[in-house]
Design a protein around this motif. Structure first.
Motif, PDB file in Angstrom:
ATOM      1  N   THR A 195       0.860  -1.181   0.000  1.00 13.97           N
ATOM      2  CA  THR A 195       0.000   0.000   0.000  1.00 13.97           C
ATOM      3  C   THR A 195       0.898   1.234   0.000  1.00 13.97           C
ATOM      4  O   THR A 195       2.021   1.183   0.506  1.00 13.97           O
ATOM      5  N   TYR A 196       0.410   2.306  -0.595  1.00  9.78           N
ATOM      6  CA  TYR A 196       1.140   3.566  -0.634  1.00  9.78           C
ATOM      7  C   TYR A 196       0.373   4.587   0.203  1.00  9.78           C
ATOM      8  O   TYR A 196      -0.814   4.835  -0.044  1.00  9.78           O
ATOM      9  N   GLY A 233      -2.878  -3.894  -4.184  1.00 10.09           N
ATOM     10  CA  GLY A 233      -2.214  -2.601  -4.132  1.00 10.09           C
ATOM     11  C   GLY A 233      -1.487  -2.319  -5.433  1.00 10.09           C
ATOM     12  O   GLY A 233      -1.601  -3.091  -6.400  1.00 10.09           O
ATOM     13  N   PRO A 234      -0.724  -1.238  -5.494  1.00 11.56           N
ATOM     14  CA  PRO A 234      -0.025  -0.875  -6.743  1.00 11.56           C
ATOM     15  C   PRO A 234       1.028  -1.915  -7.127  1.00 11.56           C
ATOM     16  O   PRO A 234       2.029  -2.085  -6.430  1.00 11.56           O
ATOM     17  N   THR A 250      -4.969   1.739  -3.418  1.00 16.81           N
ATOM     18  CA  THR A 250      -3.670   2.371  -3.203  1.00 16.81           C
ATOM     19  C   THR A 250      -3.274   2.366  -1.738  1.00 16.81           C
ATOM     20  O   THR A 250      -2.197   1.910  -1.374  1.00 16.81           O
ATOM     21  N   SER A 251      -4.154   2.848  -0.885  1.00 21.03           N
ATOM     22  CA  SER A 251      -3.810   3.024   0.528  1.00 21.03           C
ATOM     23  C   SER A 251      -4.314   1.869   1.383  1.00 21.03           C
ATOM     24  O   SER A 251      -5.144   1.064   0.964  1.00 21.03           O
TER      25      SER A 251
END
Length: 400
Positions: A195-196, A233-234, A250-251
């Motif tokens: 996750t970012y 996630g990415p 993403t998060s």
């Protein structure tokens, strides 16, 4: 899915025959036994010696070789699937009209197994009304057709006519003919990747997870018949099976919400993602300028997805977590298993050279609720995923 399967590969005369070399290699790597038949003109484009070396079987082309008869009837009965790749315009026309002037066509007409045709030709030939009719004709015979792709052609033109890529052909064959029903009717939820956590519109806090392990688990569950939802996630690469549902996030917050939404219907949940433990309290609306020698970030804990699912799971649901540890590995993994009400915990160690972010291999130890340890040697993440899913199935059977 292809381990132990018998694939008869027919190659007709087309410049795309070079792709058949890679196709044979992929099939053999997947564990299939491959026999190759070439039309006489196919030998002008690719070497029988190369194909024989890769397939570990003699390449056949003639109906008779000196005093030996190539038994086309037995070839057609031997195979689980016959794949004709590339399928030239000429061989297509012969198939559509039942002509039989070479070994490849004799084997095709004798085949009692499913047949997959993978055309390759120039765009004008592909779009010609006779070709369109012939494709419909062989589909009417019950054959499967993997349609051409658009791209640069041998003529130098750009358009439709390129043969499908070897990995797409392998995936098609696996999905269409060899998907198991062991988990048919089961719904699986899998997480994968990092996750970012945003600092500003440009920067983020993240980790080096590639998502390969989680994606391999999603594919393993799907190959056994499960309906799979991947919350990812990415990452740079998604599952090769198109029917695996993908929710891209993403998060950590987005992954948390997606998992809670899909967990309601899940029979199996495998939390393989490397979710950030902390996220910035404040996210700058604009890019933070490099005006100072240092910057301070205030971080707060993210929501614990595995713990949250463990708190709401019911008796029919099976929950698997991952633990990446660097010290007191076994103790910390078992503690996590208990505290988060998981059914299995998969321990990774950063101390092992075969394991870690971004690698194609992994080495795991799996603990169950009775603290039994299942240790596995280092192997590809695809095979590790098979080990994990096999243990899940074993435990599910024990619960019955």
């Amino acid at each position: 899915m292809l381990r132990g399967r018998k694939i008869l590969l027919g190659i007709s005369g087309s410049i795309a025959a070079y792709k058949s070399v890679f196709l044979v290699r992929l099939l053999v790597i997947a564990g299939a036994e491959v026999k190759v038949i070439m039309s006489p003109s196919a030998k002008d484009f690719v070497s029988p010696f190369t194909l024989a070396t890769l397939s570990k079987n003699k390449v056949l082309s003639a109906l008779a070789d000196e005093d030996t008869w190539a038994n086309h009837v037995m070839l057609g009965r031997w195979a689980d699937v016959m794949v004709i790749a590339p399928l030239s315009c000429n061989t297509l026309a012969k198939m559509a009209n039942g002509l039989c002037d070479n070994l490849l066509l004799a084997a095709y007409l004798s085949a009692t197994c499913p047949v997959v045709a993978v055309p390759a030709m120039d765009e004008d030939m592909w779009l010609h009304s006779s070709t369109v009719k012939n494709i419909k004709t062989i589909e009417g015979f019950g054959n499967s057709v993997i349609s051409v792709r658009k791209g640069e052609l041998a003529s130098g033109l750009y358009g439709e006519g390129r043969m499908a890529e070897p990995h797409d052909i392998v995936t098609f064959v696996e999905e269409r003919f060899f998907r198991s029903e062991v988990l048919k009717g089961k719904h699986a939820l899998v997480t994968a990747g990092p996750t970012y956590e945003a600092i500003d519109p440009v920067r983020f806090i993240g980790n080096h997870s590639s998502g390969k392990m989680g994606i391999a688990i999603a594919e393993a569950l799907y190959s056994l018949g499960a309906n799979v939802r991947l919350v990812c996630g990415p990452v740079n690469k998604l599952p090769r099976f198109k029917d695996i549902g993908v929710t891209s996030v993403t998060s950590a917050e987005e992954m948390y919400n997606a998992c809670l939404s899909h967990f309601v219907d899940a029979d199996i949940a495998v939390m393989a993602a490397a979710v950030a433990d902390y996220t910035p309290v404040h996210v700058s609306p604009g890019k933070i300028k490099k005006n100072n020698d240092s910057i301070q970030l205030e971080l707060t804990k993210t929501k614990d997805i595995l713990r949250s699912l463990g708190e709401i799971k019911n008796e029919r649901q099976f929950l698997v977590g991952f633990a990446l540890e660097t010290e007191n590995e076994n103790e910390n993994a078992i503690k996590k298993l208990s505290e988060k009400n998981a059914d299995l915990i998969v321990l990774n160690s950063l101390k092992d050279e075969a394991a870690g972010f971004g690698k194609d291999t992994n080495k795991v130890t799996i603990f169950d609720r009775d603290r039994n340890a299942y240790s596995f040697e280092a192997k590809s993440k695809t095979l590790v995923a098979t080990d994990i899913v096999d243990l899940i199935i074993k435990k599910l059977n024990e619960k019955r």
